[in-house]
Design an enzyme around this catalytic site. Sequence first.
Site, short mmCIF file in Angstrom:
data_model
loop_
_atom_site.label_atom_id
_atom_site.label_comp_id
_atom_site.label_asym_id
_atom_site.label_seq_id
_atom_site.Cartn_x
_atom_site.Cartn_y
_atom_site.Cartn_z
N CYS A 27 38.25 39.48 43.54
CA CYS A 27 37.78 38.09 43.53
C CYS A 27 37.14 37.66 44.86
O CYS A 27 36.07 37.05 44.87
CB CYS A 27 38.93 37.16 43.16
SG CYS A 27 40.45 37.44 44.09
N HIS A 77 39.00 30.15 46.08
CA HIS A 77 39.04 30.84 47.37
C HIS A 77 37.91 30.32 48.26
O HIS A 77 36.79 30.07 47.78
CB HIS A 77 38.80 32.34 47.18
CG HIS A 77 39.93 33.09 46.55
ND1 HIS A 77 41.12 32.52 46.17
CD2 HIS A 77 40.04 34.41 46.23
CE1 HIS A 77 41.91 33.46 45.66
NE2 HIS A 77 41.29 34.60 45.67
#
Lengths: 333, 333
Positions: free
Chosen positions: A131, A244
């Site tokens: 990710c 994130h």
Amino acid sequence: MSETPKVAIVGATGAVGEEMRLCLEERDFPLESLTLLASARSAGKKLSFRGEELTVKELTHDSFEGIDIALFSAGGGISLTFGPSAASAGCMVIDNSSAFRMDPEIPLVVPEINPEAVKNAPKNIIANPNCSTIIALMGLAPLHEAFGLRSIIASTYQAVSGSGAQGIVELEEQMKALAAGQPVELKVYPRQIAFNVIPQVDAFTDNGYTKEELKMLNEGRKILGLDELKVSCTCVRVPVFRSHSISITAQFEKPVDVEAAKAVYENRAGVKLMDDPSNGVFPVPLDTTGKDDCLVGRIRKNLVFSNALDLWVVGDQVRKGAALNAVQIAELL
Amino acid sequence: MSETPKVAIVGATGAVGEEMRLCLEERDFPLESLTLLASARSAGKKLSFRGEELTVKELTHDSFEGIDIALFSAGGGISLTFGPSAASAGCMVIDNSSAFRMDPEIPLVVPEINPEAVKNAPKNIIANPNCSTIIALMGLAPLHEAFGLRSIIASTYQAVSGSGAQGIVELEEQMKALAAGQPVELKVYPRQIAFNVIPQVDAFTDNGYTKEELKMLNEGRKILGLDELKVSCTCVRVPVFRSHSISITAQFEKPVDVEAAKAVYENRAGVKLMDDPSNGVFPVPLDTTGKDDCLVGRIRKNLVFSNALDLWVVGDQVRKGAALNAVQIAELL
């Protein structure tokens, strides 16, 4: 591949599995049927898809008969155990774990960056990248095209969703315990994550870097086709639920210019510029939560190296960092 | 300077002012009297010190008669208005704001790093450095002595205490609002800080860096006496109450070795090594909250540059990043 394939989600009740179902629905993914697979513990659970109620089935080696595409997101162990048998049953496996990413016969794909790689999947397996790597590269690939990427130094601010549903529960439960004056329980993370940050994501390796930190190096080289790319990364878990953020110093082959760097994001799919800091315009994790696009801001000349930029990239870890990217790979097929 | 000076705290009711009082008490700082000064709004408030109850007085230009040392922590405006008059009344001003830090006639001091600088304070003012700068340099100064520091790339994870008591209140109130399903109010930060991170600390300057980000460059050069030091920094606010964490890539003149780098922290005052990651040993913000020492961990060879290390430094922003450092400067006098 059939134009309306039969699709399965492995790990359908996890955070990423749930989001895969949502992405298939939202994107009107053309499919003949959707099969939801999970462990025996979750089998029997009812989940809705396009107004229908689907029953989660137990994952077995026979689950993939007649399935055209299987989206795996149930951890590396499940992928290693069931992925090859699914693939040999003629099913195309799109795997979200790290199990197959560095296999030279398995493409590692970000559809906006290296879509052509899906054509060469002799093992019937395509890997979905890490990710943080996806989100960093969504910000860096347009700059690489313009200036030629040479090295990356990155520090991450990673949401608890990266640990799956259990990471989200851990943060919620710790917040509740603290509000009630109760002691905090540690189940998922080695230290308290509520009102704290933890400089460990995944296990440590011999050179002092975590596996997560080395993924941006190894996967970045493979996705960009840059064998000489240098990457040094510090991965940190922060008390954020889903998106994130990554603070990046990127060095390039060619001289860089901030205005030219900002211009590379015009009309790009999947990444948008949000960069007018003196007017309060820069991306934060809440801006991308539940959204498809990664956001880039704070582009400026690095003050240490020549030909280098500092930038800040944010993306929804569950969505573009995992589920959406996998569904986009399925769309390429 | 008298061996038992008369001391004043300006901004005595703020987060750092409160901690200054605590540090004077805990460290048995020898003083004849303590005067607590604050705005008219806070005057009259009672605060305890060594078992006595002291009444906060309103700060005026006459507050400093007979005072030997004044610890200022009430913002740059107050320092600019009252600092010079205090200094010309014969009081030694130790100022926690950024108002005087870059004045060549005003020393900028971290007592463990450049204590000798206090001797040359012709304006009777000594400046306390920026909190992130102090914490980063506590980790870097021992490495600089061993290997010769050349450049710093840093990404910070800064606690809300850096915005004073109001930053702490903002995070608390946002958490309560979210728990109650109420909308979040923004008073201190431009975006929600609860379950979010914000890549802005202090105001933006023309080159796209914030003032905070440039402090590590300008103040780092002055404290270390390294005019050629290069620093590029990204400062980020995180939902942590008190301690700042900093992810650092440091390049050195000499070849570096991880074991030699770890050894430089042996028997150092104010900084401790906490670095055995495969056994779960690395510092997090909660480890330093309310503590004097800064902690260093995750030391490893940077994978991009030669002669470079990556490391992770954590320190209590209110304490070593502000109040304690100011009291330590007073102790040097």
